[in-house]
Design a protein around this motif. Sequence first.
Motif, PDB file in Angstrom:
ATOM      1  N   ASN A  45       0.886  -1.262   0.038  1.00  0.00           N
ATOM      2  CA  ASN A  45       0.056   0.061   0.016  1.00  0.00           C
ATOM      3  C   ASN A  45       0.902   1.089  -0.047  1.00  0.00           C
ATOM      4  OD1 ASN A  45      -1.275   1.998   2.428  1.00  0.00           O
ATOM      5  ND2 ASN A  45      -2.446   1.490   0.609  1.00  0.00           N
ATOM      6  N   PHE A  48       2.935   5.265   2.249  1.00  0.00           N
ATOM      7  CA  PHE A  48       3.679   4.874   3.612  1.00  0.00           C
ATOM      8  C   PHE A  48       4.954   5.077   3.457  1.00  0.00           C
ATOM      9  CE2 PHE A  48       4.356   1.809   7.213  1.00  0.00           C
ATOM     10  CZ  PHE A  48       3.373   2.354   7.977  1.00  0.00           C
ATOM     11  N   GLU A  52       7.174   2.829   1.488  1.00  0.00           N
ATOM     12  CA  GLU A  52       6.411   2.592   0.075  1.00  0.00           C
ATOM     13  C   GLU A  52       5.570   3.730   0.000  1.00  0.00           C
ATOM     14  OE1 GLU A  52       6.418  -0.597   1.753  1.00  0.00           O
ATOM     15  OE2 GLU A  52       4.872   0.114   3.158  1.00  0.00           O
ATOM     16  N   PHE A  85      -4.585  -1.329   2.395  1.00  0.00           N
ATOM     17  CA  PHE A  85      -3.759  -1.737   3.487  1.00  0.00           C
ATOM     18  C   PHE A  85      -4.573  -3.120   3.813  1.00  0.00           C
ATOM     19  CE2 PHE A  85      -2.142  -3.013   7.639  1.00  0.00           C
ATOM     20  CZ  PHE A  85      -0.943  -3.101   7.143  1.00  0.00           C
ATOM     21  N   ALA A 102       4.950  -4.166   3.466  1.00  0.00           N
ATOM     22  CA  ALA A 102       4.232  -3.004   3.467  1.00  0.00           C
ATOM     23  C   ALA A 102       4.293  -2.340   4.752  1.00  0.00           C
ATOM     24  CB  ALA A 102       2.621  -3.000   3.214  1.00  0.00           C
ATOM     25  N   GLY A 103       5.558  -2.483   5.365  1.00  0.00           N
ATOM     26  CA  GLY A 103       5.873  -1.824   6.646  1.00  0.00           C
ATOM     27  C   GLY A 103       4.979  -2.854   7.691  1.00  0.00           C
ATOM     28  N   MET A 104       4.574  -3.963   7.462  1.00  0.00           N
ATOM     29  CA  MET A 104       3.781  -4.695   7.931  1.00  0.00           C
ATOM     30  C   MET A 104       4.129  -5.217   9.331  1.00  0.00           C
ATOM     31  SD  MET A 104       1.294  -7.880   6.816  1.00  0.00           S
ATOM     32  CE  MET A 104       0.161  -6.886   5.704  1.00  0.00           C
ATOM     33  N   THR A 105       3.332  -5.132  10.556  1.00  0.00           N
ATOM     34  CA  THR A 105       3.687  -5.344  11.639  1.00  0.00           C
ATOM     35  C   THR A 105       3.283  -6.679  12.007  1.00  0.00           C
ATOM     36  OG1 THR A 105       3.377  -2.972  12.489  1.00  0.00           O
ATOM     37  CG2 THR A 105       3.482  -5.009  14.250  1.00  0.00           C
ATOM     38  N   ARG A 110      -2.830 -11.751  12.871  1.00  0.00           N
ATOM     39  CA  ARG A 110      -2.328 -11.704  11.539  1.00  0.00           C
ATOM     40  C   ARG A 110      -1.600 -13.100  11.350  1.00  0.00           C
ATOM     41  NH1 ARG A 110      -0.085  -5.507  10.687  1.00  0.00           N
ATOM     42  NH2 ARG A 110      -2.169  -4.706  10.747  1.00  0.00           N
ATOM     43  N   GLN A 125       4.677   2.646  17.110  1.00  0.00           N
ATOM     44  CA  GLN A 125       3.482   3.801  16.980  1.00  0.00           C
ATOM     45  C   GLN A 125       3.776   5.081  17.497  1.00  0.00           C
ATOM     46  OE1 GLN A 125       0.664   2.831  14.675  1.00  0.00           O
ATOM     47  NE2 GLN A 125       2.369   1.495  14.161  1.00  0.00           N
ATOM     48  N   GLY A 151      -7.183  -0.326   9.171  1.00  0.00           N
ATOM     49  CA  GLY A 151      -6.692  -1.820   9.121  1.00  0.00           C
ATOM     50  C   GLY A 151      -5.227  -2.091   9.718  1.00  0.00           C
ATOM     51  N   THR A 152      -4.848  -0.837  10.154  1.00  0.00           N
ATOM     52  CA  THR A 152      -3.302  -0.740  10.654  1.00  0.00           C
ATOM     53  C   THR A 152      -3.393  -1.262  11.986  1.00  0.00           C
ATOM     54  OG1 THR A 152      -3.248   1.486  11.140  1.00  0.00           O
ATOM     55  CG2 THR A 152      -2.554   0.843   9.093  1.00  0.00           C
ATOM     56  N   THR A 153      -2.091  -1.534  12.579  1.00  0.00           N
ATOM     57  CA  THR A 153      -1.969  -1.478  14.189  1.00  0.00           C
ATOM     58  C   THR A 153      -2.382  -0.574  14.908  1.00  0.00           C
ATOM     59  OG1 THR A 153       0.378  -1.406  13.861  1.00  0.00           O
ATOM     60  CG2 THR A 153      -0.422  -3.538  14.109  1.00  0.00           C
ATOM     61  N   GLU A 216       6.825  -2.396  17.789  1.00  0.00           N
ATOM     62  CA  GLU A 216       6.613  -3.480  16.837  1.00  0.00           C
ATOM     63  C   GLU A 216       7.862  -3.765  15.872  1.00  0.00           C
ATOM     64  OE1 GLU A 216       2.517  -1.931  15.392  1.00  0.00           O
ATOM     65  OE2 GLU A 216       3.631  -0.716  14.128  1.00  0.00           O
ATOM     66  N   TYR A 218       8.523  -5.191  11.907  1.00  0.00           N
ATOM     67  CA  TYR A 218       8.169  -5.502  10.504  1.00  0.00           C
ATOM     68  C   TYR A 218       8.455  -6.719   9.965  1.00  0.00           C
ATOM     69  CZ  TYR A 218       7.187  -0.292  10.064  1.00  0.00           C
ATOM     70  OH  TYR A 218       6.647   1.026  10.266  1.00  0.00           O
TER      71      TYR A 218
HETATM   72  N1  ARG Z   1       2.974  -1.253  10.688  1.00  0.00           N
HETATM   73  C1  ARG Z   1       1.457  -0.892  10.565  1.00  0.00           C
HETATM   74  C2  ARG Z   1       0.779  -2.317  10.464  1.00  0.00           C
HETATM   75  O1  ARG Z   1       1.037  -3.292  10.014  1.00  0.00           O
HETATM   76  C3  ARG Z   1       1.248   0.110   9.592  1.00  0.00           C
HETATM   77  C4  ARG Z   1       1.495  -0.676   8.099  1.00  0.00           C
HETATM   78  C5  ARG Z   1       0.926   0.417   7.030  1.00  0.00           C
HETATM   79  N2  ARG Z   1       1.599   0.047   5.756  1.00  0.00           N
HETATM   80  C6  ARG Z   1       1.303   0.758   4.794  1.00  0.00           C
HETATM   81  N3  ARG Z   1       1.906   0.426   3.498  1.00  0.00           N
HETATM   82  N4  ARG Z   1       0.226   1.594   4.683  1.00  0.00           N
HETATM   83  O2  ARG Z   1      -0.422  -2.119  10.426  1.00  0.00           O
END
Ligand code: ARG
Length: 255
Positions: A45, A48, A52, A85, A102-105, A110, A125, A151-153, A216, A218
């Motif tokens: 996404n 961010f 990205e 996201f 996506a910087g996904m935690t 999950r 955060q 939908g993010t953390t 958190e 990633y």
């Molecule tokens: N780190 C947070 C999560 O995983 C936010 C990530 C949002 N990333 C993005 N590409 N929009 O929920």
Amino acid sequence: MKKILSLILSMLVVCSLVACGNSTTSTSSSSSSSTGTEKLIMCTNAEFPPYEYKEGGDFKGIDVEIANKIGEKLGCEIEILDIAFDSLIPTVNSGKADFAMAGMTITEDRKENVDFTDTYQNAVQAIIVPINSEIVDSNDMYDKKIGVQLGTTGDIYCTDDFGDENISRYPKIVDGVQAMKTGSIDACVVDDQVAKAVVAGDEGSFKILESPYAEEEYAIAVKKGNSELLDKLNGVIKEMKSNGELKAIVDKYIQ
Ligand code: ARG
């Protein structure tokens, strides 16, 4: 002789398909076979920065550069699918993408739906408030309106802590930050580096609170059970951590 040659050739094809994952072969075999390079589809996404984002139609950022390195090392072309996201995990599970980056935690919830690689970045955060705000830390946020990316953390934790009725969810966090300007919300919660990037783009309007809201890690998400791709991604992450390639990419974007 011919037989042996074709056997070797078919083995090579099998190897390269294996290297690039599954949905690859079904979704992109026609376009990729002409070049001989297989494809790995990454969903993200791109709202961010610095992980990205889009600049003049091109995808940029830490995750994009790491993904391109992964492609280089696995001998695959990386195709980026830019989506919401909260669609990332379903898209990986449907096989429309090979992995989500996506910087996904990593979270326990999950983890029930996808498998995560080893961690490649730590984050926190952060809380953004208007420059003159009296909010000092999260204890002051109980009766406030809080903006998050859907939908993010940030969304998940704030909904838990401050109640659904106090949360405004945006498709991208910059929309939340704009809403703070008009006074319709009081604070935004988003990953620290993204908070810095967003605040820097609007100098003098906002501040980031000193005390972080949550810590958190990633990681990259793959479809549950895709241990073949998971192992390959972990191999690349390990290599990039130990030879300094990962740090070099991060340092380009984060000072
Ligand atoms: N780190 C947070 C999560 O995983 C936010 C990530 C949002 N990333 C993005 N590409 N929009 O929920």
